[in-house]
Design a protein around this motif. Structure first.
Motif, PDB file in Angstrom:
ATOM      1  N   ALA A  46       0.819  -1.220   0.000  1.00  0.00           N
ATOM      2  CA  ALA A  46       0.000   0.000   0.000  1.00  0.00           C
ATOM      3  C   ALA A  46       0.851   1.268   0.000  1.00  0.00           C
ATOM      4  O   ALA A  46       0.371   2.327  -0.396  1.00  0.00           O
ATOM      5  CB  ALA A  46      -0.943  -0.005   1.196  1.00  0.00           C
ATOM      6  N   SER A  47       2.105   1.179   0.405  1.00  0.00           N
ATOM      7  CA  SER A  47       2.966   2.366   0.421  1.00  0.00           C
ATOM      8  C   SER A  47       3.399   2.773  -0.992  1.00  0.00           C
ATOM      9  O   SER A  47       3.961   3.848  -1.175  1.00  0.00           O
ATOM     10  CB  SER A  47       4.198   2.123   1.294  1.00  0.00           C
ATOM     11  N   ARG A  48       3.134   1.939  -1.975  1.00  0.00           N
ATOM     12  CA  ARG A  48       3.560   2.213  -3.349  1.00  0.00           C
ATOM     13  C   ARG A  48       2.399   2.598  -4.261  1.00  0.00           C
ATOM     14  O   ARG A  48       2.549   2.605  -5.486  1.00  0.00           O
ATOM     15  CB  ARG A  48       4.267   0.996  -3.938  1.00  0.00           C
ATOM     16  N   ALA A  49       1.228   2.893  -3.702  1.00  0.00           N
ATOM     17  CA  ALA A  49       0.070   3.203  -4.544  1.00  0.00           C
ATOM     18  C   ALA A  49      -0.835   4.212  -3.856  1.00  0.00           C
ATOM     19  O   ALA A  49      -0.805   4.375  -2.637  1.00  0.00           O
ATOM     20  CB  ALA A  49      -0.710   1.925  -4.855  1.00  0.00           C
ATOM     21  N   ASP A  50      -1.637   4.890  -4.663  1.00  0.00           N
ATOM     22  CA  ASP A  50      -2.650   5.823  -4.177  1.00  0.00           C
ATOM     23  C   ASP A  50      -4.060   5.293  -4.433  1.00  0.00           C
ATOM     24  O   ASP A  50      -5.012   5.755  -3.831  1.00  0.00           O
ATOM     25  CB  ASP A  50      -2.511   7.175  -4.893  1.00  0.00           C
ATOM     26  N   LEU A  51      -4.164   4.336  -5.357  1.00  0.00           N
ATOM     27  CA  LEU A  51      -5.458   3.816  -5.773  1.00  0.00           C
ATOM     28  C   LEU A  51      -5.250   2.402  -6.300  1.00  0.00           C
ATOM     29  O   LEU A  51      -4.283   2.139  -7.010  1.00  0.00           O
ATOM     30  CB  LEU A  51      -6.046   4.696  -6.893  1.00  0.00           C
ATOM     31  N   VAL A  52      -6.166   1.512  -5.945  1.00  0.00           N
ATOM     32  CA  VAL A  52      -6.153   0.149  -6.485  1.00  0.00           C
ATOM     33  C   VAL A  52      -7.320   0.032  -7.451  1.00  0.00           C
ATOM     34  O   VAL A  52      -8.463   0.300  -7.090  1.00  0.00           O
ATOM     35  CB  VAL A  52      -6.294  -0.917  -5.376  1.00  0.00           C
ATOM     36  N   LEU A  53      -7.000  -0.357  -8.673  1.00  0.00           N
ATOM     37  CA  LEU A  53      -8.028  -0.645  -9.663  1.00  0.00           C
ATOM     38  C   LEU A  53      -8.142  -2.157  -9.782  1.00  0.00           C
ATOM     39  O   LEU A  53      -7.133  -2.862  -9.768  1.00  0.00           O
ATOM     40  CB  LEU A  53      -7.666  -0.041 -11.021  1.00  0.00           C
ATOM     41  N   VAL A  54      -9.369  -2.634  -9.866  1.00  0.00           N
ATOM     42  CA  VAL A  54      -9.635  -4.072  -9.916  1.00  0.00           C
ATOM     43  C   VAL A  54     -10.395  -4.364 -11.200  1.00  0.00           C
ATOM     44  O   VAL A  54     -11.437  -3.765 -11.454  1.00  0.00           O
ATOM     45  CB  VAL A  54     -10.455  -4.522  -8.692  1.00  0.00           C
ATOM     46  N   GLU A  55      -9.855  -5.286 -11.988  1.00  0.00           N
ATOM     47  CA  GLU A  55     -10.544  -5.733 -13.198  1.00  0.00           C
ATOM     48  C   GLU A  55     -11.114  -7.120 -12.949  1.00  0.00           C
ATOM     49  O   GLU A  55     -10.407  -8.024 -12.513  1.00  0.00           O
ATOM     50  CB  GLU A  55      -9.594  -5.784 -14.388  1.00  0.00           C
ATOM     51  N   GLY A  56     -12.388  -7.265 -13.238  1.00  0.00           N
ATOM     52  CA  GLY A  56     -13.044  -8.534 -12.961  1.00  0.00           C
ATOM     53  C   GLY A  56     -13.601  -8.514 -11.551  1.00  0.00           C
ATOM     54  O   GLY A  56     -13.939  -7.461 -11.023  1.00  0.00           O
ATOM     55  N   PHE A  57     -13.683  -9.661 -10.918  1.00  0.00           N
ATOM     56  CA  PHE A  57     -14.252  -9.770  -9.571  1.00  0.00           C
ATOM     57  C   PHE A  57     -15.578  -9.021  -9.505  1.00  0.00           C
ATOM     58  O   PHE A  57     -15.862  -8.314  -8.545  1.00  0.00           O
ATOM     59  CB  PHE A  57     -13.287  -9.235  -8.506  1.00  0.00           C
ATOM     60  N   LYS A  58     -16.410  -9.183 -10.555  1.00  0.00           N
ATOM     61  CA  LYS A  58     -17.630  -8.373 -10.634  1.00  0.00           C
ATOM     62  C   LYS A  58     -18.597  -8.616  -9.488  1.00  0.00           C
ATOM     63  O   LYS A  58     -19.448  -7.791  -9.221  1.00  0.00           O
ATOM     64  CB  LYS A  58     -18.298  -8.495 -11.986  1.00  0.00           C
ATOM     65  N   GLU A  59     -18.451  -9.736  -8.773  1.00  0.00           N
ATOM     66  CA  GLU A  59     -19.354  -9.991  -7.649  1.00  0.00           C
ATOM     67  C   GLU A  59     -18.765  -9.560  -6.307  1.00  0.00           C
ATOM     68  O   GLU A  59     -19.442  -9.665  -5.279  1.00  0.00           O
ATOM     69  CB  GLU A  59     -19.742 -11.469  -7.624  1.00  0.00           C
ATOM     70  N   ALA A  60     -17.528  -9.066  -6.295  1.00  0.00           N
ATOM     71  CA  ALA A  60     -16.913  -8.609  -5.042  1.00  0.00           C
ATOM     72  C   ALA A  60     -17.650  -7.374  -4.534  1.00  0.00           C
ATOM     73  O   ALA A  60     -18.158  -6.562  -5.311  1.00  0.00           O
ATOM     74  CB  ALA A  60     -15.435  -8.287  -5.253  1.00  0.00           C
ATOM     75  N   ARG A  61     -17.697  -7.244  -3.234  1.00  0.00           N
ATOM     76  CA  ARG A  61     -18.391  -6.128  -2.595  1.00  0.00           C
ATOM     77  C   ARG A  61     -17.457  -4.935  -2.456  1.00  0.00           C
ATOM     78  O   ARG A  61     -17.012  -4.589  -1.379  1.00  0.00           O
ATOM     79  CB  ARG A  61     -18.927  -6.567  -1.236  1.00  0.00           C
ATOM     80  N   ILE A  62     -17.149  -4.311  -3.611  1.00  0.00           N
ATOM     81  CA  ILE A  62     -16.324  -3.100  -3.656  1.00  0.00           C
ATOM     82  C   ILE A  62     -17.029  -2.102  -4.566  1.00  0.00           C
ATOM     83  O   ILE A  62     -17.830  -2.493  -5.418  1.00  0.00           O
ATOM     84  CB  ILE A  62     -14.908  -3.382  -4.210  1.00  0.00           C
TER      85      ILE A  62
END
Length: 181
Positions: free
Chosen positions: A105-121
């Protein structure tokens, strides 16, 4: 609906998914979006769902041969990058929370997720009516916006974005990130 709920408060970084049916253009959009976000100063971490077996190294390469010889984890590193391949035995689909925990997490400002369409995010749904697939947003309360290349064909209570307007999508993601850090 998958109960793979991601506690983004304990993760420390905003996590935004891009969900769509196969063939909609998630990867194409993200390969155009990421450079624009980087130009605006964001450091992006990416998590992508892959189907079945896949390799990032190729037969004949040392890392591939060592992993195939039985190494349950293969970490390869150079001055420019590193990659960790972990064999799942028995095969099991890792959940998004487990994958996010592996990010630095110290190397990013934002996490983009491709797929996981059923994840609760929180997610942006990509939709192309010409593909004949149903919209996801009516059944997914985590979809914050719908990016479509045509009117969705039904009332939509989410932010509507033009899938072909990369500038507007970029601005939406930047504003979303600012509101969730």
């Amino acid at each position: 609906m998958n109960t793979d709920h991601v506690d983004t408060l304990s993760f420390m970084l905003p996590v935004l998914g891009f969900a769509a049916w196969s063939g909609t253009g998630k990867t194409t959009l993200l390969t155009q979006l990421i450079p624009r976000l980087r130009e605006r100063g964001l450091r992006i971490a990416m998590v992508k769902h892959a189907h079945h077996a896949f390799d990032v190294d190729k037969p004949g390469k040392d890392s591939y041969e060592l992993r195939k010889a039985g190494a349950s984890q293969m970490l390869i590193a150079s001055s420019r990058r590193m990659a960790l391949m972990t064999e799942l035995n028995p095969p099991a689909e890792p959940g998004l929370p487990e994958l996010l925990a592996r990010l630095d997490a110290s190397r990013a400002d934002l996490v983009l997720v491709e797929g996981f369409k059923e994840a609760r995010i929180p997610k942006i749904e990509l939709h192309r009516p010409s593909l004949g697939k149903p919209l996801l947003f009516p059944d997914d309360p985590d979809i914050v916006a719908v990016a479509s290349d045509a009117p969705p064909g039904r009332p939509c209570d989410r932010v509507l974005l033009d899938l072909n307007d990369l500038g507007t999508i970029t601005e939406f993601v930047l504003q979303w990130q600012r509101n969730h850090r």
